[in-house]
Design an enzyme around this catalytic site. Sequence first.
Site, short mmCIF file in Angstrom:
data_model
loop_
_atom_site.label_atom_id
_atom_site.label_comp_id
_atom_site.label_asym_id
_atom_site.label_seq_id
_atom_site.Cartn_x
_atom_site.Cartn_y
_atom_site.Cartn_z
N LYS A 163 -66.38 -118.22 49.89
CA LYS A 163 -66.79 -116.91 49.46
C LYS A 163 -66.82 -117.09 47.61
CE LYS A 163 -68.04 -114.33 51.55
NZ LYS A 163 -69.19 -114.20 52.44
N GLY A 164 -67.14 -118.32 47.15
CA GLY A 164 -67.16 -118.63 45.93
C GLY A 164 -68.69 -118.66 45.54
N GLY A 165 -69.63 -118.86 46.37
CA GLY A 165 -70.90 -119.09 46.01
C GLY A 165 -71.57 -120.62 46.54
N THR A 166 -70.80 -121.19 47.44
CA THR A 166 -71.01 -122.59 47.74
C THR A 166 -72.56 -122.56 48.38
OG1 THR A 166 -69.91 -122.33 49.78
CG2 THR A 166 -68.75 -122.97 48.08
N ARG A 244 -64.41 -118.72 41.61
CA ARG A 244 -64.70 -117.28 41.36
C ARG A 244 -63.37 -116.48 41.07
NH1 ARG A 244 -67.53 -113.57 46.13
NH2 ARG A 244 -67.86 -111.90 44.94
N ARG A 371 -72.57 -108.48 50.97
CA ARG A 371 -72.03 -107.31 51.81
C ARG A 371 -71.55 -106.27 50.67
NH1 ARG A 371 -70.01 -111.19 55.06
NH2 ARG A 371 -70.74 -111.48 57.17
#
Length: 418
Positions: A163-166, A244, A371
């Site tokens: 959930k960091g933007g990978t 993040r 989301r």
Amino acid sequence: MAFWSSTSVFTSKVPRKILFMFTLSLSVTYLFYSLMSCYNSLQFPLQENYVYQGRLVTEETTFVTLREKLYSASQGFTEFTEAERTTSVSILQEHAEAEQRTVEWIRTQASPTKSAAAAAYRTTALEREHQEFSTTDSELRVNCTSDYGEKKLPQAIIIGVKKGGTRALLEALRVHPDVRAVGNEPHFFDRNYEKGLDWYRDLMPSTLEGQITMEKTPSYFVTNHAPKRIHSMARDIKLIIVVRNPVTRAISDYTQTLSKKPEIPTFEVLAFKNRTLGLIDASWSALRIGIYALHLESWMQYFPLSQMHFVSGERLIVDPAGEMAKVQDFLGLKRIVTDKHFYFNKTKGFPCLKKPEDSSTPRCLGKSKGRTHPKIDPDVIRRLHKFYKPFNMMFYQMTGQNFEWELEEDSETRSSQD
């Protein structure tokens, strides 16, 4: 009697050597055209393995028949000298060996794929490969497939964080012509390690000289044995970590779980062992992942910081081209992915990738990204910022980068006071 007398006259006038060579040349010519016919038949598209199996039976039968005919022809001349017979047998043996190699090659191509675990990744490549086979050179056959090049173990891995933007980073990197990456997360070093490096390599896309093979599995960053395992595979591998604000990351993590399991307790309940006393439950995975300094310490035991690159998840949203420039430099790539490749989607709240230059239609990540987060008690958020602050400071010191997550805390505090 007339027949036999005419035959004896013919054989007396024509030397047996010439007659033998003439007969043998006809047989070899027949064999040559048969082999050429076999070669041409292999050029047509073949859709299923059973086509190979049928051809295998036919061509093996043809080869056996040809050998029998040639052998019978040579045996028919009983008055050959020993030297002549030795020469003919040698020629027959050479042809037999050539035929056998061809049969073995066809059998090899007809055999089903042995790696069932990686079949889903290889189906398309095999279908295309069937249409491109050539019998001239085994190496040429490999290069004639649609997936040119060869499969290699990755030279770079996006190891975190969840959930960091990978996913956004990987999709942006795949735009670069010198990057080939696996779309799905292999989870080799945390879940499938017992399947071996050959299985892992087989998942990778084929690459040409100068291209980089990559994969991403965010859970590697928090897996204790992943650093050692990756180091044993490739000591010089490059590692990319997208980080993040740990509080925002934890809420995003919870939101994803909530979408799959609506019955789970609230974020506030899961975050505390005792909310009255303010005891944070650091064993909850959503919170533990955000203790970046703890996990980075394990990686630094095996890899120097020069082999790691840290991407700011926040800056990847507001300035994707800027972050991509740094990543491309780290990987030794030419800066090809630039701001012209991005389009900011106001609905989702993050950049989308444009399709090739001849299309202006944006390509955004799926519904699982962007989301809407549930509303969290501001007091809980404030306590989490306080919990993470010393770990963040340690992380800044370890990496030599200040991600300025405390500025977000200050802005949130001011907003709550207004």
